[in-house]
Design a protein around this motif. Structure first.
Motif, PDB file in Angstrom:
ATOM      1  N   VAL A  96      24.251  12.494  -8.069  1.00  0.00           N
ATOM      2  CA  VAL A  96      24.321  11.716  -6.834  1.00  0.00           C
ATOM      3  C   VAL A  96      22.920  11.560  -6.262  1.00  0.00           C
ATOM      4  O   VAL A  96      22.119  12.493  -6.283  1.00  0.00           O
ATOM      5  CB  VAL A  96      25.254  12.394  -5.805  1.00  0.00           C
ATOM      6  N   THR A  97      22.612  10.352  -5.830  1.00  0.00           N
ATOM      7  CA  THR A  97      21.366  10.139  -5.099  1.00  0.00           C
ATOM      8  C   THR A  97      21.695  10.220  -3.619  1.00  0.00           C
ATOM      9  O   THR A  97      22.755   9.785  -3.174  1.00  0.00           O
ATOM     10  CB  THR A  97      20.693   8.816  -5.498  1.00  0.00           C
ATOM     11  N   THR A  98      20.790  10.821  -2.838  1.00  0.00           N
ATOM     12  CA  THR A  98      21.197  11.457  -1.590  1.00  0.00           C
ATOM     13  C   THR A  98      20.637  10.856  -0.310  1.00  0.00           C
ATOM     14  O   THR A  98      20.736  11.472   0.745  1.00  0.00           O
ATOM     15  CB  THR A  98      20.809  12.938  -1.645  1.00  0.00           C
ATOM     16  N   GLY A  99      20.070   9.658  -0.363  1.00  0.00           N
ATOM     17  CA  GLY A  99      19.613   9.024   0.865  1.00  0.00           C
ATOM     18  C   GLY A  99      18.107   8.936   0.976  1.00  0.00           C
ATOM     19  O   GLY A  99      17.361   9.718   0.388  1.00  0.00           O
ATOM     20  N   THR A 100      17.670   7.995   1.771  1.00  0.00           N
ATOM     21  CA  THR A 100      16.258   7.642   1.809  1.00  0.00           C
ATOM     22  C   THR A 100      15.432   8.555   2.712  1.00  0.00           C
ATOM     23  O   THR A 100      15.884   8.968   3.784  1.00  0.00           O
ATOM     24  CB  THR A 100      16.081   6.188   2.263  1.00  0.00           C
ATOM     25  N   TRP A 101      14.222   8.825   2.272  1.00  0.00           N
ATOM     26  CA  TRP A 101      13.237   9.559   3.063  1.00  0.00           C
ATOM     27  C   TRP A 101      12.292   8.605   3.784  1.00  0.00           C
ATOM     28  O   TRP A 101      11.482   9.043   4.603  1.00  0.00           O
ATOM     29  CB  TRP A 101      12.414  10.474   2.148  1.00  0.00           C
ATOM     30  N   CYS A 102      12.362   7.322   3.478  1.00  0.00           N
ATOM     31  CA  CYS A 102      11.351   6.384   3.980  1.00  0.00           C
ATOM     32  C   CYS A 102      11.966   5.166   4.674  1.00  0.00           C
ATOM     33  O   CYS A 102      11.256   4.183   4.917  1.00  0.00           O
ATOM     34  CB  CYS A 102      10.462   5.919   2.822  1.00  0.00           C
ATOM     35  N   GLY A 103      13.251   5.226   5.000  1.00  0.00           N
ATOM     36  CA  GLY A 103      13.897   4.022   5.486  1.00  0.00           C
ATOM     37  C   GLY A 103      14.036   3.017   4.358  1.00  0.00           C
ATOM     38  O   GLY A 103      14.146   3.402   3.189  1.00  0.00           O
ATOM     39  N   GLY A 131       0.807  -1.215   0.000  1.00  0.00           N
ATOM     40  CA  GLY A 131       0.000   0.000   0.000  1.00  0.00           C
ATOM     41  C   GLY A 131       0.840   1.264   0.000  1.00  0.00           C
ATOM     42  O   GLY A 131       2.038   1.248  -0.285  1.00  0.00           O
ATOM     43  N   ALA A 132       0.195   2.375   0.351  1.00  0.00           N
ATOM     44  CA  ALA A 132       0.827   3.686   0.280  1.00  0.00           C
ATOM     45  C   ALA A 132       1.251   4.162   1.669  1.00  0.00           C
ATOM     46  O   ALA A 132       0.633   3.833   2.678  1.00  0.00           O
ATOM     47  CB  ALA A 132      -0.128   4.699  -0.349  1.00  0.00           C
ATOM     48  N   ALA A 133       2.318   4.951   1.690  1.00  0.00           N
ATOM     49  CA  ALA A 133       2.785   5.554   2.932  1.00  0.00           C
ATOM     50  C   ALA A 133       3.276   6.963   2.611  1.00  0.00           C
ATOM     51  O   ALA A 133       3.836   7.216   1.541  1.00  0.00           O
ATOM     52  CB  ALA A 133       3.895   4.734   3.564  1.00  0.00           C
ATOM     53  N   GLU A 134       3.076   7.882   3.555  1.00  0.00           N
ATOM     54  CA  GLU A 134       3.433   9.283   3.370  1.00  0.00           C
ATOM     55  C   GLU A 134       4.538   9.669   4.345  1.00  0.00           C
ATOM     56  O   GLU A 134       4.560   9.227   5.498  1.00  0.00           O
ATOM     57  CB  GLU A 134       2.211  10.170   3.599  1.00  0.00           C
ATOM     58  N   TYR A 135       5.450  10.512   3.864  1.00  0.00           N
ATOM     59  CA  TYR A 135       6.563  10.993   4.676  1.00  0.00           C
ATOM     60  C   TYR A 135       6.704  12.498   4.448  1.00  0.00           C
ATOM     61  O   TYR A 135       6.460  12.988   3.349  1.00  0.00           O
ATOM     62  CB  TYR A 135       7.861  10.274   4.292  1.00  0.00           C
ATOM     63  N   ARG A 136       7.093  13.211   5.481  1.00  0.00           N
ATOM     64  CA  ARG A 136       7.240  14.660   5.356  1.00  0.00           C
ATOM     65  C   ARG A 136       8.471  15.109   6.149  1.00  0.00           C
ATOM     66  O   ARG A 136       8.591  14.854   7.345  1.00  0.00           O
ATOM     67  CB  ARG A 136       5.990  15.373   5.877  1.00  0.00           C
ATOM     68  N   GLY A 137       9.399  15.774   5.459  1.00  0.00           N
ATOM     69  CA  GLY A 137      10.581  16.302   6.116  1.00  0.00           C
ATOM     70  C   GLY A 137      11.459  15.255   6.762  1.00  0.00           C
ATOM     71  O   GLY A 137      12.081  15.515   7.791  1.00  0.00           O
ATOM     72  N   THR A 138      11.549  14.083   6.160  1.00  0.00           N
ATOM     73  CA  THR A 138      12.210  12.951   6.819  1.00  0.00           C
ATOM     74  C   THR A 138      13.602  12.637   6.273  1.00  0.00           C
ATOM     75  O   THR A 138      14.143  11.567   6.559  1.00  0.00           O
ATOM     76  CB  THR A 138      11.331  11.694   6.702  1.00  0.00           C
ATOM     77  N   HIS A 139      14.201  13.530   5.504  1.00  0.00           N
ATOM     78  CA  HIS A 139      15.566  13.261   5.051  1.00  0.00           C
ATOM     79  C   HIS A 139      16.500  13.260   6.255  1.00  0.00           C
ATOM     80  O   HIS A 139      16.455  14.164   7.092  1.00  0.00           O
ATOM     81  CB  HIS A 139      16.028  14.306   4.032  1.00  0.00           C
ATOM     82  N   PRO A 140      17.358  12.233   6.394  1.00  0.00           N
ATOM     83  CA  PRO A 140      18.167  12.114   7.621  1.00  0.00           C
ATOM     84  C   PRO A 140      19.155  13.256   7.835  1.00  0.00           C
ATOM     85  O   PRO A 140      19.580  13.490   8.968  1.00  0.00           O
ATOM     86  CB  PRO A 140      18.897  10.777   7.431  1.00  0.00           C
ATOM     87  N   LEU A 141      19.517  13.969   6.772  1.00  0.00           N
ATOM     88  CA  LEU A 141      20.444  15.092   6.901  1.00  0.00           C
ATOM     89  C   LEU A 141      19.713  16.434   6.909  1.00  0.00           C
ATOM     90  O   LEU A 141      20.360  17.483   6.954  1.00  0.00           O
ATOM     91  CB  LEU A 141      21.477  15.062   5.770  1.00  0.00           C
ATOM     92  N   GLY A 142      18.388  16.391   6.837  1.00  0.00           N
ATOM     93  CA  GLY A 142      17.606  17.612   6.840  1.00  0.00           C
ATOM     94  C   GLY A 142      17.512  18.276   5.489  1.00  0.00           C
ATOM     95  O   GLY A 142      16.485  18.864   5.139  1.00  0.00           O
ATOM     96  N   ASP A 143      18.539  18.182   4.690  1.00  0.00           N
ATOM     97  CA  ASP A 143      18.627  18.820   3.374  1.00  0.00           C
ATOM     98  C   ASP A 143      19.519  17.923   2.519  1.00  0.00           C
ATOM     99  O   ASP A 143      20.675  17.668   2.881  1.00  0.00           O
ATOM    100  CB  ASP A 143      19.230  20.214   3.531  1.00  0.00           C
ATOM    101  N   PRO A 144      19.030  17.413   1.395  1.00  0.00           N
ATOM    102  CA  PRO A 144      19.857  16.497   0.594  1.00  0.00           C
ATOM    103  C   PRO A 144      21.130  17.133   0.054  1.00  0.00           C
ATOM    104  O   PRO A 144      22.089  16.412  -0.248  1.00  0.00           O
ATOM    105  CB  PRO A 144      18.921  16.049  -0.529  1.00  0.00           C
ATOM    106  N   THR A 145      21.186  18.459  -0.071  1.00  0.00           N
ATOM    107  CA  THR A 145      22.410  19.095  -0.567  1.00  0.00           C
ATOM    108  C   THR A 145      23.514  19.109   0.482  1.00  0.00           C
ATOM    109  O   THR A 145      24.669  19.389   0.160  1.00  0.00           O
ATOM    110  CB  THR A 145      22.150  20.539  -1.034  1.00  0.00           C
TER     111      THR A 145
END
Length: 254
Positions: A223-230, A186-200
């Motif tokens: 470059v791909t910058t890390g997961t927002w959803c685990g 199914g679907a899941a929503e995430y908001r502001g969950t990048h582990p570094l706060g900002d992918p840059t």
């Protein structure tokens, strides 16, 4: 750096890739002593599987700003535009990460990388895209393998699906919404969950790694910058889509 130990890990990974059967990490756990050993394994595996290929895509990231960030070059053969069909691709494991990819708009020299700060890093980026990373491992232990062996194995990379590039512009990443849909869960929503706060934020570390031997990073390198959803489990046959509001959507059929 123990050359014979590094060769042993590289050969185990190459055999696992070619035989499509993961190798046990336990017997090799003490072979790599530091990150540079793992990066040496990455290079040996890359030279064996894609001789002469200069990586255009990389992965970078870490669990927090206080952690040591890791880097891995990706193969052109397993970097696909969206929508992608991965049904003919072998994976030992299939975990899904929702990510943002960033593309350099100009060359970056070693001298420039050495002086790059987190505050001005975003000025080096000209485009961004929604990406799906398929996490896989050549170790029987999967993502529970020892950290340096995971790093040697391209930090458990399987494949990358990249959506349409959009012009990069500063965003409020703390409120950025992301939705992941996996057919079997199914679907899941995430908001502001990048582990570094900002992918840059990872750009200085990534660019210093790429220029550590004096090389210049070419415009267009991404470059791909890390997961927002685990890491979300997925099954063969699943249709996976990731949407970032205001940036785009990326899809892959497993």
């Amino acid at each position: 750096m123990n050359a014979s130990s590094i060769q042993a890990v590289a050969q185990a990974l190459l055999h696992a890739r070619r035989s499509r059967s993961p190798a046990g990490a336990a017997s090799l756990a003490g072979h790599l002593r530091e990150a540079r050993d793992a990066y040496a394994v990455q290079q040996l595996v890359r030279e064996a599987l894609a001789p002469g290929e200069a990586p255009v895509f990389w992965k970078s990231g870490g669990p927090s700003r206080s952690a040591v960030l890791t880097q891995a070059p990706l193969f052109a053969a397993t970097t696909w535009p969206s929508p992608a069909n991965a049904q003919g691709q072998h994976f030992n494991f299939t975990l899904i990460e929702a990510e943002i990819a960033l593309r350099l708009g100009s060359d970056v020299t070693a001298a420039q990388a050495a002086e790059l700060t987190h505050q001005d890093a975003a000025a080096r980026v000209d485009a961004m895209a929604v990406a799906i990373e398929i996490v896989d491992s050549r170790w029987t232990e999967g993502v529970d393998a020892p950290p340096l062996l995971k790093l040697a194995d391209l930090q458990s990379h399987g494949a990358l699906v990249v959506g349409e590039w959009q012009r990069f512009e500063p965003r409020d990443w703390a409120t950025q919404r992301c939705e992941v849909q996996i057919a079997s869960t199914g679907a899941a929503e995430y908001r502001g969950t990048h582990p570094l706060g900002d992918p840059t934020w990872l750009l200085p570390s990534w660019l210093k790694h790429l220029t550590r031997d004096g090389a210049t990073v070419k415009a267009g390198t991404a470059v791909t910058t890390g997961t927002w959803c685990g890491m979300l489990p997925a099954r063969r046959g699943d249709r996976v889509s990731v949407t970032f509001d205001g940036i785009g959507e990326t899809r892959v059929q497993l």
